[in-house]
Scaffold this motif. Structure first.
Motif, PDB file in Angstrom:
ATOM      1  N   VAL A   1      -7.361  -2.880   0.410  1.00 42.04           N
ATOM      2  CA  VAL A   1      -6.803  -1.731   0.126  1.00 42.04           C
ATOM      3  C   VAL A   1      -5.689  -1.490   1.254  1.00 42.04           C
TER       4      VAL A   1
ATOM      5  N   THR B   1      -8.620   0.122  -7.621  1.00 42.89           N
ATOM      6  CA  THR B   1      -7.509   0.196  -6.619  1.00 42.89           C
ATOM      7  C   THR B   1      -6.586  -1.029  -6.867  1.00 42.89           C
TER       8      THR B   1
ATOM      9  N   GLN C   1      -9.011   6.639   0.837  1.00 41.37           N
ATOM     10  CA  GLN C   1     -10.027   5.957  -0.053  1.00 41.37           C
ATOM     11  C   GLN C   1     -11.198   6.602  -0.431  1.00 41.37           C
TER      12      GLN C   1
END
Length: 139
Positions: A87, A127, A93
């Motif tokens: 990510v 994601t 997040q």
């Protein structure tokens, strides 16, 4: 007579995920480790590996459920995903652990681990949907 080393936590976690995905009992999952090539491949075991006793799965799940270890695992997941480059580092997040843990608390302990791993995989899929494409098929 040789003594078999205990399965690693990573192997037990992997079996727990497969167990959840295939809706297997602890006994069925341990039998799959002994007999199924796909399980042996996922666990990086030799084909003649004897596997482990099914009680290892419930023992593992109980250890993960102790002292909020599952909570800590969910809290650490985004940081490890960033370190691994899975990510972006400059974005926020969220791991949604609150609703996952709220629904899991009433579940049995073996379910706790599989739900935690499932939530992490869903976060990965949200994601980057293509990230897991090579690991799983449509079914």
């Amino acid at each position: 007579m040789s003594v078999r080393a205990a399965p690693s936590p990573a192997q037990l976690a992997t079996v727990s995920v497969l167990q959840f995905l295939l809706n297997l009992s602890d006994r069925q999952a341990a039998e799959a480790v002994r007999c199924r090539i796909d399980f042996k491949y996922a666990l990086a075991l030799e084909l003649d590996d004897p596997g482990f006793h099914h009680s290892r799965l419930s023992d593992f799940c109980e250890r993960v459920a102790e002292d909020d270890r599952a909570d800590r695992l969910l809290d650490l997941t985004p940081a490890h995903l960033k370190e691994a480059g899975l990510v972006r580092k400059r974005t926020t997040q969220r791991n949604h652990s609150t609703h996952v843990l709220a629904s899991v608390r009433s579940s049995t302990r073996p379910t706790l681990v599989t739900e935690a791993v499932r939530a992490a995989l869903e976060e990965l899929a949200d994601t980057d949907p293509h990230l897991l494409a090579d690991l799983v098929d449509e079914e």
